[in-house]
Design a protein around this motif. Structure first.
Motif, mmCIF file in Angstrom:
data_model
loop_
_atom_site.group_PDB
_atom_site.id
_atom_site.type_symbol
_atom_site.label_atom_id
_atom_site.label_comp_id
_atom_site.label_asym_id
_atom_site.label_seq_id
_atom_site.Cartn_x
_atom_site.Cartn_y
_atom_site.Cartn_z
ATOM 1 N N LYS A 183 0.810 -1.221 0.000
ATOM 2 C CA LYS A 183 0.000 0.000 0.000
ATOM 3 C C LYS A 183 0.845 1.275 0.000
ATOM 4 C CE LYS A 183 -1.993 -1.758 3.487
ATOM 5 N NZ LYS A 183 -2.638 -2.525 4.478
ATOM 6 N N ASP A 184 1.926 1.294 0.764
ATOM 7 C CA ASP A 184 2.716 2.518 0.879
ATOM 8 C C ASP A 184 3.278 2.965 -0.470
ATOM 9 O OD1 ASP A 184 2.222 2.420 3.587
ATOM 10 O OD2 ASP A 184 4.217 1.685 4.117
ATOM 11 N N SER A 185 3.916 2.051 -1.171
ATOM 12 C CA SER A 185 4.513 2.426 -2.449
ATOM 13 C C SER A 185 3.436 2.697 -3.506
ATOM 14 C CB SER A 185 5.504 1.368 -2.936
ATOM 15 O OG SER A 185 4.893 0.109 -3.078
ATOM 16 N N ALA A 186 2.306 2.024 -3.411
ATOM 17 C CA ALA A 186 1.208 2.285 -4.349
ATOM 18 C C ALA A 186 0.657 3.695 -4.147
ATOM 19 C CB ALA A 186 0.104 1.248 -4.174
ATOM 20 N N VAL A 187 0.502 4.097 -2.893
ATOM 21 C CA VAL A 187 0.015 5.447 -2.598
ATOM 22 C C VAL A 187 1.040 6.485 -3.039
ATOM 23 C CG1 VAL A 187 -0.565 7.049 -0.724
ATOM 24 C CG2 VAL A 187 -1.554 4.762 -0.749
ATOM 25 N N LEU A 188 2.324 6.213 -2.804
ATOM 26 C CA LEU A 188 3.360 7.143 -3.247
ATOM 27 C C LEU A 188 3.297 7.338 -4.758
ATOM 28 C CD1 LEU A 188 5.860 8.909 -2.803
ATOM 29 C CD2 LEU A 188 7.231 6.817 -2.992
ATOM 30 N N LEU A 189 3.199 6.261 -5.503
ATOM 31 C CA LEU A 189 3.122 6.367 -6.960
ATOM 32 C C LEU A 189 1.890 7.171 -7.370
ATOM 33 C CD1 LEU A 189 4.116 5.730 -9.803
ATOM 34 C CD2 LEU A 189 2.962 3.514 -9.629
ATOM 35 N N TYR A 190 0.764 6.866 -6.778
ATOM 36 C CA TYR A 190 -0.488 7.570 -7.077
ATOM 37 C C TYR A 190 -0.339 9.069 -6.817
ATOM 38 C CZ TYR A 190 -5.454 8.764 -6.714
ATOM 39 O OH TYR A 190 -6.686 9.340 -6.880
ATOM 40 N N LEU A 191 0.228 9.429 -5.661
ATOM 41 C CA LEU A 191 0.397 10.837 -5.325
ATOM 42 C C LEU A 191 1.408 11.516 -6.255
ATOM 43 C CD1 LEU A 191 0.334 10.612 -1.439
ATOM 44 C CD2 LEU A 191 -1.407 11.683 -2.906
ATOM 45 N N MET A 192 2.459 10.808 -6.621
ATOM 46 C CA MET A 192 3.459 11.391 -7.523
ATOM 47 C C MET A 192 2.872 11.656 -8.908
ATOM 48 S SD MET A 192 6.229 12.146 -5.946
ATOM 49 C CE MET A 192 7.341 12.427 -7.326
ATOM 50 N N ILE A 193 1.966 10.810 -9.350
ATOM 51 C CA ILE A 193 1.283 11.051 -10.625
ATOM 52 C C ILE A 193 0.477 12.345 -10.544
ATOM 53 C CG2 ILE A 193 -0.545 10.225 -12.160
ATOM 54 C CD1 ILE A 193 0.443 7.348 -11.423
ATOM 55 N N HIS A 194 -0.219 12.524 -9.433
ATOM 56 C CA HIS A 194 -1.002 13.753 -9.257
ATOM 57 C C HIS A 194 -0.090 14.973 -9.160
ATOM 58 C CE1 HIS A 194 -5.120 12.282 -9.031
ATOM 59 N NE2 HIS A 194 -4.597 11.195 -8.497
ATOM 60 N N LEU A 195 1.019 14.841 -8.439
ATOM 61 C CA LEU A 195 1.980 15.941 -8.336
ATOM 62 C C LEU A 195 2.563 16.274 -9.711
ATOM 63 C CD1 LEU A 195 3.398 17.834 -6.315
ATOM 64 C CD2 LEU A 195 5.230 16.137 -6.184
ATOM 65 N N GLN A 196 2.870 15.255 -10.481
ATOM 66 C CA GLN A 196 3.387 15.453 -11.839
ATOM 67 C C GLN A 196 2.391 16.261 -12.673
ATOM 68 O OE1 GLN A 196 3.441 11.932 -14.344
ATOM 69 N NE2 GLN A 196 5.389 12.563 -15.256
ATOM 70 N N ASN A 197 1.120 15.928 -12.566
ATOM 71 C CA ASN A 197 0.088 16.656 -13.306
ATOM 72 C C ASN A 197 0.007 18.111 -12.848
ATOM 73 O OD1 ASN A 197 -0.615 14.431 -14.862
ATOM 74 N ND2 ASN A 197 -2.189 13.770 -13.429
ATOM 75 N N GLN A 198 0.108 18.332 -11.538
ATOM 76 C CA GLN A 198 0.013 19.686 -11.010
ATOM 77 C C GLN A 198 1.218 20.551 -11.407
ATOM 78 O OE1 GLN A 198 -0.573 19.461 -6.766
ATOM 79 N NE2 GLN A 198 -2.696 18.810 -6.970
ATOM 80 N N LEU A 199 2.375 19.940 -11.513
ATOM 81 C CA LEU A 199 3.598 20.693 -11.805
ATOM 82 C C LEU A 199 3.979 20.678 -13.291
ATOM 83 C CD1 LEU A 199 5.843 19.601 -8.789
ATOM 84 C CD2 LEU A 199 4.463 21.679 -9.027
ATOM 85 N N SER A 200 3.117 20.133 -14.130
ATOM 86 C CA SER A 200 3.469 19.920 -15.535
ATOM 87 C C SER A 200 3.886 21.196 -16.267
ATOM 88 C CB SER A 200 2.330 19.234 -16.278
ATOM 89 O OG SER A 200 1.187 20.068 -16.300
ATOM 90 N N ARG A 201 3.362 22.333 -15.897
ATOM 91 C CA ARG A 201 3.720 23.585 -16.578
ATOM 92 C C ARG A 201 4.988 24.208 -16.003
ATOM 93 N NH1 ARG A 201 -1.796 27.020 -17.202
ATOM 94 N NH2 ARG A 201 -2.419 26.155 -19.199
#
Length: 147
Positions: free
Chosen positions: A50-68
């Motif tokens: 669960k821990d690494s799955a949540v980290l990956l999920y959150l990093m995807i969202h962070l990537q989307n937020q910081l894309s610009r």
């Protein structure tokens, strides 16, 4: 039922609010400590837990937020250590799911289990040997195979 729908909506709002708080903190920490710079390639090590799955999920969202402002790429990496009875199919299915938005992934297959069994004294845990071997594999992968 109406009660179940209301409970689900309440839980979804709580999850969304928590996710927002976590992502805000992640953004701030990354900024404060200059953890992510434009065009970085970040390897997220996914154990299947669960821990690494949540980290990956959150990093995807962070990537989307910081894309610009700070675009970066992510590659998910899992080490299949060839432990008896391990079934990696569900993890691969998750990696390939729409939920992960086509994040590239790598499965590194290394038989560290046999080495750990050979190097570990009888009635002792394999954890130390396995974790060191896995860490070495991940370091090598980060340095050579993701470039």
């Amino acid at each position: 039922s109406e009660t179940a729908t209301t409970a689900n909506n309440t839980n979804n709002k709580r999850i969304h609010k928590l996710q927002g708080k976590i992502l805000k903190n992640m953004r701030q920490i990354c900024k404060d400590y200059q953890m992510i710079e434009p065009n970085d390639h970040i390897m997220i090590c996914v154990s299947g837990g669960k821990d690494s799955a949540v980290l990956l999920y959150l990093m995807i969202h962070l990537q989307n937020q910081l894309s610009r402002t700070c675009p970066f790429t992510i590659t998910a990496v899992h080490v299949d250590q060839k432990q008896p009875g391990y079934d990696g199919v569900p993890l691969v299915e998750w990696f390939e799911s729409e939920e992960l938005q086509n994040v590239p992934y790598r499965i590194i297959e290394e038989d560290t289990y046999s080495i750990a069994v050979d190097k570990t004294p009888e009635n002792k845990s394999y954890c130390t040997v396995c974790s060191r071997l896995r860490r070495g594999i991940l370091y090598t992968t980060a340095q050579t195979k993701l470039e």
